[in-house]
Design a protein around this motif. Structure first.
Motif, short mmCIF file in Angstrom:
data_model
loop_
_atom_site.label_atom_id
_atom_site.label_comp_id
_atom_site.label_asym_id
_atom_site.label_seq_id
_atom_site.Cartn_x
_atom_site.Cartn_y
_atom_site.Cartn_z
N UNK A 175 0.49 -1.54 0.05
CA UNK A 175 0.24 -0.06 0.12
C UNK A 175 0.40 1.01 -0.10
N UNK A 176 1.77 1.19 0.28
CA UNK A 176 2.90 2.66 0.77
C UNK A 176 3.53 2.81 -0.40
N UNK A 177 3.42 2.04 -1.81
CA UNK A 177 4.01 1.76 -3.40
C UNK A 177 2.53 2.36 -3.78
N UNK A 178 1.74 2.57 -3.76
CA UNK A 178 0.31 3.42 -4.45
C UNK A 178 0.57 4.39 -4.43
N UNK A 179 -0.09 4.50 -5.84
CA UNK A 179 -0.22 6.54 -6.47
C UNK A 179 -1.47 6.82 -6.71
N UNK A 180 -2.91 5.23 -6.66
CA UNK A 180 -3.84 5.94 -6.91
C UNK A 180 -4.71 6.18 -5.86
N UNK A 181 -5.46 6.68 -5.14
CA UNK A 181 -6.32 7.05 -4.26
C UNK A 181 -7.25 5.43 -4.31
N UNK A 182 -7.67 4.33 -5.68
CA UNK A 182 -8.78 3.64 -5.08
C UNK A 182 -7.94 2.68 -5.02
#
Length: 547
Positions: free
Chosen positions: A341-348
């Motif tokens: 999750x730390x690497x995600x850039x999309x809010x959904x």
């Protein structure tokens, strides 16, 4: 010889008609009846009037079902387990009634998001059967076509979610699983924007869901081979005695272990636990955001309710066999999902991985296998449901440009706290609740499940959970910092005016997140079963009734 004689004995012939307590089934019957009427409305009501008629019917049905659920709660006698209805295939007890009520409340709020219609444009495609980008689709958009079939599909899904945690045998649970899942497969492919991405999400969800259902059904076959029955009470009795009629000497243990493992695969897929979580980010990202909110709240409640019933009732006597498996799954779920999750850039996608992490937190309560764990898991599910619907409601309002798609890229949310402080403040409250900050419902929920796990001797699991909470707090706080302390980017996102439905969903989410964090006692003391040996036996006792 005795076992053979019992198997060869002629079945008893029923002379009298079955007695079914329709009052105890009334919440589900109301939702089912409204869903069927909704299908007829699609056939006979003029297109211009369908949306209003469908919306009024759906909201009225869900509201009436919730009122009936409250009345049923008051009619259940104190100190008694509950009742088995329709030959014990449906268990009506305080646990199932609480979970049904939670699903209905969250479903009602989700319907508000689904019904939002700005300038004649909803979150759903004008014509799902048209090829994305084709002239036919353009004609339907210009004509203002709407997919009002969404409402009966949602009602059928809610019906399955009501029945799923209330099942008294494995076949009823499988039917509930399919009734819940099939409408969701369709709904995921109806997004108005990014049509191909939405259809891809629906296909992925359908294919992986079909595989999980096959595992679940194969597991049922293994359990039936071991116990000679699919009824939860009889399976639990066979587990206690070491085997069913075919294995009086206890030789069927491999079948039991295979059955537990395969059934667990089907249920863990629905809750999105690692390693069965890969569908969640893609489906949550591609589905219409109101449907994502429905899945992230109601589906999670129903799936965990079914998982609790299965592992507390038929598999309860064999907790020593399945607890190590759930230990491993819970640890992997909390650690891997938090790191990814730390690497995600999309809010959904980020909220999808957040949902996976929270599934790991609830699994710690399942591992506890105690009344305290049951109570903590139920409170956590209810609290998380309100918060997650509110968060996705906020996502629907932030757009890349006027009449454009949702601004899902995190960098586009920079400075939102300066341009729209009320909306950003609401999202900040939801994110703090996800992180488990005190005075929010998330803190009380985590405290309840971790306390139950520690009381059951699962302290290492709690340590992993606390560390995972710290990691998840990082990316939640990162979004808050981005919204309130970063400069708005040029050509930043447009915040559309919240309609009455979306505004109500956000307001309810804020109120529930705050009230359940400050005043949790009314829920914990009255609606959730209290710790005690008599309550730990309630699920099984309800399953033994014939109704």
């Amino acid at each position: 010889m005795m076992a053979s004689a019992r198997l060869m004995a002629a079945p008893a012939i029923t002379q009298s008609p079955p007695e079914i307590d329709y009052w105890l089934l009334s919440p589900m019957l109301v939702v089912f009846g409204a869903a069927v009427i909704g299908v007829l409305i699609e056939a006979f009501v003029p297109p211009a009037r369908r949306r209003v008629v469908q919306l009024v019917l759906a909201l009225a049905a869900v509201g009436a079902a919730f009122v009936l659920t409250i009345l049923i709660t008051g009619s259940l006698p104190d100190g008694e387990a509950g009742a088995g209805v329709a030959f014990g295939s449906v268990a009506v007890d305080r646990v199932s009634v609480f979970l049904q009520g939670t699903v209905l409340v969250l479903g009602f709020i989700s319907l508000l998001l689904i019904a939002e219609n700005r300038r004649g444009e909803s979150a759903f495609s004008a014509q799902a059967a048209a090829v994305p980008g084709s002239e036919e689709e353009r004609e339907h958009v210009l004509a203002g076509s709407q997919h009002t079939e969404v409402y009966p599909l949602v009602l059928f899904a809610l019906l399955g979610m009501q029945l799923f945690p209330s099942s008294g045998d494995f076949l009823t649970m499988f039917i509930a699983l399919e009734v819940m899942s099939l409408p969701l497969y369709l709904l995921c492919g109806l997004a108005r924007r990014r049509r191909l991405f939405s259809q891809e999400a629906a296909v992925k969800y359908f294919l992986l869901g079909a595989f999980s259902s096959a595992f679940f059904l194969f597991g049922i076959a293994m359990v039936y081979g071991f116990a000679g029955s699919v009824r939860f009470a009889e399976v639990a009795r066979a587990v206690e005695e070491g085997g069913g009629p075919l294995f009086p000497d206890g030789g069927g243990r491999p079948l039991l272990l295979l059955g537990i493992g395969l059934v667990a695969v089907g249920l863990l897929f629905k809750v999105g636990a690692v390693p069965f979580h890969n569908w969640k980010p893609d489906v949550y990202q591609g589905a219409p955001t109101p449907i994502t909110a429905l899945m992230a709240s109601c589906t999670l409640v129903a799936a965990f309710g079914a998982l609790l019933r299965v592992f507390f009732v038929p598999f309860g006597p064999s907790a020593a066999d399945w607890a190590p498996m759930l230990w491993v799954v819970a640890v992997l779920t909390m650690v891997l999902a938090a790191v990814i999750a730390v690497t995600q850039r999309d809010i959904k996608r980020l909220l999808a991985y957040s949902s996976v992490v929270h599934a790991g937190f609830v699994l710690t309560a399942v591992v506890a296998a105690s009344p305290e764990g049951l109570a903590g898991a139920m409170f956590y599910l209810a609290a998380y449901g309100f918060t997650t619907i509110g968060a996705f409601a906020v996502v629907t309002l932030v757009r890349t440009h006027e009449n454009g798609p949702e601004a899902n890229e995190l960098s586009q949310w920079a400075g939102l706290g300066r341009t729209s402080p009320l909306l950003a403040g609401s999202l900040a409250l939801f994110l703090l609740a996800f992180a488990g900050i005190p005075l929010t419902s998330g803190f009380i929920g985590k405290f309840a499940v971790f306390e139950a796990a520690m009381a059951a001797g699962a302290t290492p699991l709690v340590v992993v959970g606390v560390l995972s909470s710290a990691v998840t707090a990082f990316f939640y706080v990162r979004i808050i910092v981005l919204m309130f302390f970063a400069e708005p980017a040029e050509g930043g996102p447009i915040v559309v005016r919240a309609g009455a439905f979306t505004g109500s969903a956000i307001a309810i989410g804020v109120a529930a997140t705050f009230l359940l964090g400050v005043f949790p006692s009314p829920v914990l003391d009255n609606l959730v079963p209290q710790p005690g040996q008599e309550q730990s036996e309630s699920l099984l006792a309800a399953g033994e009734g014939e109704g």
